[in-house]
Design a protein around this motif. Sequence first.
Motif, PDB file in Angstrom:
ATOM      1  N   VAL A   1       0.834  -1.209   0.000  1.00 32.21           N
ATOM      2  CA  VAL A   1       0.000   0.000   0.000  1.00 32.21           C
ATOM      3  C   VAL A   1       0.864   1.252   0.000  1.00 32.21           C
ATOM      4  O   VAL A   1       0.364   2.355  -0.265  1.00 32.21           O
ATOM      5  N   VAL A   2       2.171   1.095   0.272  1.00 32.64           N
ATOM      6  CA  VAL A   2       3.069   2.256   0.235  1.00 32.64           C
ATOM      7  C   VAL A   2       3.120   2.863  -1.157  1.00 32.64           C
ATOM      8  O   VAL A   2       3.506   4.028  -1.308  1.00 32.64           O
ATOM      9  N   VAL A   3       2.705   2.124  -2.184  1.00 30.33           N
ATOM     10  CA  VAL A   3       2.682   2.691  -3.539  1.00 30.33           C
ATOM     11  C   VAL A   3       1.701   3.856  -3.633  1.00 30.33           C
ATOM     12  O   VAL A   3       1.819   4.701  -4.522  1.00 30.33           O
ATOM     13  N   PHE A   4       0.742   3.920  -2.725  1.00 26.80           N
ATOM     14  CA  PHE A   4      -0.254   4.999  -2.756  1.00 26.80           C
ATOM     15  C   PHE A   4       0.231   6.251  -2.026  1.00 26.80           C
ATOM     16  O   PHE A   4      -0.459   7.272  -2.044  1.00 26.80           O
ATOM     17  N   ALA A   5       1.399   6.188  -1.377  1.00 20.48           N
ATOM     18  CA  ALA A   5       1.858   7.303  -0.553  1.00 20.48           C
ATOM     19  C   ALA A   5       2.107   8.565  -1.372  1.00 20.48           C
ATOM     20  O   ALA A   5       1.595   9.649  -1.047  1.00 20.48           O
ATOM     21  N   ALA A   6       2.905   8.460  -2.435  1.00 25.31           N
ATOM     22  CA  ALA A   6       3.228   9.647  -3.236  1.00 25.31           C
ATOM     23  C   ALA A   6       1.986  10.256  -3.892  1.00 25.31           C
ATOM     24  O   ALA A   6       1.780  11.479  -3.811  1.00 25.31           O
ATOM     25  N   PRO A   7       1.105   9.454  -4.533  1.00 30.82           N
ATOM     26  CA  PRO A   7      -0.113  10.038  -5.096  1.00 30.82           C
ATOM     27  C   PRO A   7      -1.008  10.677  -4.033  1.00 30.82           C
ATOM     28  O   PRO A   7      -1.643  11.704  -4.284  1.00 30.82           O
ATOM     29  N   LEU A   8      -1.039  10.093  -2.828  1.00 26.74           N
ATOM     30  CA  LEU A   8      -1.869  10.644  -1.767  1.00 26.74           C
ATOM     31  C   LEU A   8      -1.381  12.030  -1.367  1.00 26.74           C
ATOM     32  O   LEU A   8      -2.170  12.981  -1.284  1.00 26.74           O
TER      33      LEU A   8
ATOM     34  N   GLY B   1      -3.102   1.381  -8.811  1.00 27.15           N
ATOM     35  CA  GLY B   1      -3.664   0.087  -8.437  1.00 27.15           C
ATOM     36  C   GLY B   1      -2.928  -1.051  -9.123  1.00 27.15           C
ATOM     37  O   GLY B   1      -2.659  -2.094  -8.506  1.00 27.15           O
ATOM     38  N   TRP B   2      -2.571  -0.841 -10.404  1.00 29.69           N
ATOM     39  CA  TRP B   2      -1.786  -1.882 -11.075  1.00 29.69           C
ATOM     40  C   TRP B   2      -0.396  -1.979 -10.455  1.00 29.69           C
ATOM     41  O   TRP B   2       0.156  -3.079 -10.337  1.00 29.69           O
ATOM     42  N   ALA B   3       0.186  -0.847 -10.062  1.00 30.55           N
ATOM     43  CA  ALA B   3       1.490  -0.884  -9.391  1.00 30.55           C
ATOM     44  C   ALA B   3       1.413  -1.746  -8.136  1.00 30.55           C
ATOM     45  O   ALA B   3       2.323  -2.526  -7.848  1.00 30.55           O
ATOM     46  N   PHE B   4       0.315  -1.611  -7.404  1.00 30.16           N
ATOM     47  CA  PHE B   4       0.104  -2.439  -6.214  1.00 30.16           C
ATOM     48  C   PHE B   4       0.077  -3.918  -6.587  1.00 30.16           C
ATOM     49  O   PHE B   4       0.730  -4.754  -5.949  1.00 30.16           O
ATOM     50  N   VAL B   5      -0.663  -4.251  -7.644  1.00 28.02           N
ATOM     51  CA  VAL B   5      -0.754  -5.643  -8.091  1.00 28.02           C
ATOM     52  C   VAL B   5       0.606  -6.144  -8.564  1.00 28.02           C
ATOM     53  O   VAL B   5       1.032  -7.262  -8.229  1.00 28.02           O
ATOM     54  N   ALA B   6       1.315  -5.320  -9.328  1.00 26.54           N
ATOM     55  CA  ALA B   6       2.599  -5.738  -9.889  1.00 26.54           C
ATOM     56  C   ALA B   6       3.625  -6.016  -8.795  1.00 26.54           C
ATOM     57  O   ALA B   6       4.342  -7.019  -8.840  1.00 26.54           O
ATOM     58  N   PHE B   7       3.707  -5.134  -7.803  1.00 30.86           N
ATOM     59  CA  PHE B   7       4.633  -5.373  -6.700  1.00 30.86           C
ATOM     60  C   PHE B   7       4.207  -6.588  -5.887  1.00 30.86           C
ATOM     61  O   PHE B   7       5.050  -7.337  -5.388  1.00 30.86           O
TER      62      PHE B   7
ATOM     63  N   PRO C   1       6.596   2.963 -18.390  1.00 31.06           N
ATOM     64  CA  PRO C   1       7.958   2.413 -18.456  1.00 31.06           C
ATOM     65  C   PRO C   1       8.757   2.613 -17.178  1.00 31.06           C
ATOM     66  O   PRO C   1       9.522   1.733 -16.783  1.00 31.06           O
ATOM     67  N   TRP C   2       8.591   3.770 -16.507  1.00 32.09           N
ATOM     68  CA  TRP C   2       9.327   4.004 -15.264  1.00 32.09           C
ATOM     69  C   TRP C   2       8.868   3.059 -14.166  1.00 32.09           C
ATOM     70  O   TRP C   2       9.651   2.684 -13.288  1.00 32.09           O
TER      71      TRP C   2
ATOM     72  N   VAL D   1      11.381   1.494  -0.453  1.00 33.38           N
ATOM     73  CA  VAL D   1      11.637   2.723  -1.196  1.00 33.38           C
ATOM     74  C   VAL D   1      11.238   2.551  -2.659  1.00 33.38           C
ATOM     75  O   VAL D   1      10.614   3.434  -3.259  1.00 33.38           O
ATOM     76  N   LEU D   2      11.570   1.405  -3.239  1.00 33.54           N
ATOM     77  CA  LEU D   2      11.213   1.156  -4.635  1.00 33.54           C
ATOM     78  C   LEU D   2       9.702   1.063  -4.819  1.00 33.54           C
ATOM     79  O   LEU D   2       9.168   1.486  -5.851  1.00 33.54           O
ATOM     80  N   ARG D   3       9.006   0.501  -3.834  1.00 37.00           N
ATOM     81  CA  ARG D   3       7.537   0.489  -3.906  1.00 37.00           C
ATOM     82  C   ARG D   3       6.992   1.921  -3.971  1.00 37.00           C
ATOM     83  O   ARG D   3       6.097   2.230  -4.766  1.00 37.00           O
ATOM     84  N   ALA D   4       7.526   2.775  -3.101  1.00 42.27           N
ATOM     85  CA  ALA D   4       7.073   4.165  -3.079  1.00 42.27           C
ATOM     86  C   ALA D   4       7.387   4.859  -4.399  1.00 42.27           C
ATOM     87  O   ALA D   4       6.555   5.610  -4.946  1.00 42.27           O
ATOM     88  N   LEU D   5       8.579   4.629  -4.933  1.00 44.42           N
ATOM     89  CA  LEU D   5       8.950   5.224  -6.210  1.00 44.42           C
ATOM     90  C   LEU D   5       8.095   4.677  -7.352  1.00 44.42           C
ATOM     91  O   LEU D   5       7.760   5.404  -8.297  1.00 44.42           O
ATOM     92  N   GLY D   6       7.734   3.397  -7.263  1.00 45.37           N
ATOM     93  CA  GLY D   6       6.870   2.808  -8.275  1.00 45.37           C
ATOM     94  C   GLY D   6       5.499   3.456  -8.295  1.00 45.37           C
ATOM     95  O   GLY D   6       4.931   3.716  -9.361  1.00 45.37           O
ATOM     96  N   GLY D   7       4.953   3.723  -7.115  1.00 49.91           N
ATOM     97  CA  GLY D   7       3.664   4.408  -7.049  1.00 49.91           C
ATOM     98  C   GLY D   7       3.737   5.803  -7.625  1.00 49.91           C
ATOM     99  O   GLY D   7       2.824   6.253  -8.332  1.00 49.91           O
ATOM    100  N   ALA D   8       4.845   6.500  -7.339  1.00 40.86           N
ATOM    101  CA  ALA D   8       5.035   7.841  -7.898  1.00 40.86           C
ATOM    102  C   ALA D   8       5.143   7.784  -9.419  1.00 40.86           C
ATOM    103  O   ALA D   8       4.572   8.619 -10.129  1.00 40.86           O
ATOM    104  N   ALA D   9       5.870   6.778  -9.925  1.00 33.38           N
ATOM    105  CA  ALA D   9       6.019   6.630 -11.376  1.00 33.38           C
ATOM    106  C   ALA D   9       4.683   6.330 -12.037  1.00 33.38           C
ATOM    107  O   ALA D   9       4.365   6.873 -13.105  1.00 33.38           O
ATOM    108  N   ALA D  10       3.890   5.470 -11.417  1.00 32.11           N
ATOM    109  CA  ALA D  10       2.594   5.112 -11.998  1.00 32.11           C
ATOM    110  C   ALA D  10       1.655   6.311 -12.050  1.00 32.11           C
ATOM    111  O   ALA D  10       0.893   6.473 -13.006  1.00 32.11           O
ATOM    112  N   ALA D  11       1.718   7.175 -11.027  1.00 27.55           N
ATOM    113  CA  ALA D  11       0.834   8.335 -10.971  1.00 27.55           C
ATOM    114  C   ALA D  11       1.409   9.542 -11.703  1.00 27.55           C
ATOM    115  O   ALA D  11       0.720  10.547 -11.882  1.00 27.55           O
ATOM    116  N   GLY D  12       2.686   9.464 -12.120  1.00 29.35           N
ATOM    117  CA  GLY D  12       3.317  10.598 -12.778  1.00 29.35           C
ATOM    118  C   GLY D  12       3.623  11.722 -11.812  1.00 29.35           C
ATOM    119  O   GLY D  12       3.585  12.903 -12.186  1.00 29.35           O
ATOM    120  N   VAL D  13       3.951  11.370 -10.558  1.00 29.87           N
ATOM    121  CA  VAL D  13       4.232  12.358  -9.514  1.00 29.87           C
ATOM    122  C   VAL D  13       5.725  12.326  -9.181  1.00 29.87           C
ATOM    123  O   VAL D  13       6.245  11.256  -8.840  1.00 29.87           O
TER     124      VAL D  13
END
Length: 297
Positions: free
Chosen positions: A32-39, A53-59, A119-120, A155-167
């Motif tokens: 769920v840390v993938v939602f931190a940056a978009p939040l 949400g897909w980032a969450f599934v992928a991780f 891609p990111w 950290v990579l989970r958090a960065l992945g969420g940011a990449a997915a949201a474009g943040v």
Amino acid sequence: MFSFLGGYRVRIMQRLAALVEAMRPYHWVKNVVVFAAPLFALALGLGSLLRVGWAFVAFSITASAFYLINDARDIEEDRKHPVKRHRPIAAGLVPIPLALGTATVLLGAGLVGSYVVAPWLALTIGAYAFIQAGYNLGLKEQPIIDIMVIAGGFVLRALGGAAAAGVPPSGWFILCIGLLAFFLGIEKRKAELREVGEEEETRLVLQEYSLSWLRRMESVVTASALMAYALWTLEGADTEWMLVTLPFVAYAIFRYQYLSERGKGETPTEALTHDTGMVLSSLLWGISALAILLLVR
């Protein structure tokens, strides 16, 4: 004939259930840390949420792939552990070829699906898979480095969420996530050591640690994490009102230490989801942080 087919179907279902258990879906809550940056960026539109949400599934499926690989590789060591010997692979409920085949499919799905979304995101998934592979191939037996790898995964989970949201993530954000994750890694090792005892024969890396050393590390990282979060609320957040959320973070950290001292920190997901104090502090932090961000903007 029908009795034979019925029994065969039951065995297949039992094996599938054991395979799902070996994937440890209850650990997916860590993603769920993938939602931190978009939040914190309030990037909460439908399209953004779907990508995250897909980032969450992928991780989640990538992590499950490495749980299968790790358990297949550590089968003999896990059989010596008082808790891990009951895991499906160690207990003989899931054959190693099935575990490794499933892991390959999950890894492929996570990488290919992530590239289609962003891609990111695929790059962060690939980096996550790379350090997990290193962890399984020997880094988990290197004291300090093993905990750093665990922290790097968060950290990579958090960065992945940011990449997915474009943040774009800030340095403060990465620092806070990294220190909190390092804290959780230390608590995990401390709880594992308390569970098996310092003198018991167990996995090699635990033989390198001692409770006194882990407590010294814990003191440094706890103070650093709290200070980093406090400084972020004053310097990096959109408003200094975020300082109001500091008591919830402090309570959660000290509460987790309290649980770890009682041998309940080996599995962070259980502590974070089953302890009333942890659940309430997390909810109050989330509600107060979101309310402050919405009011400021």
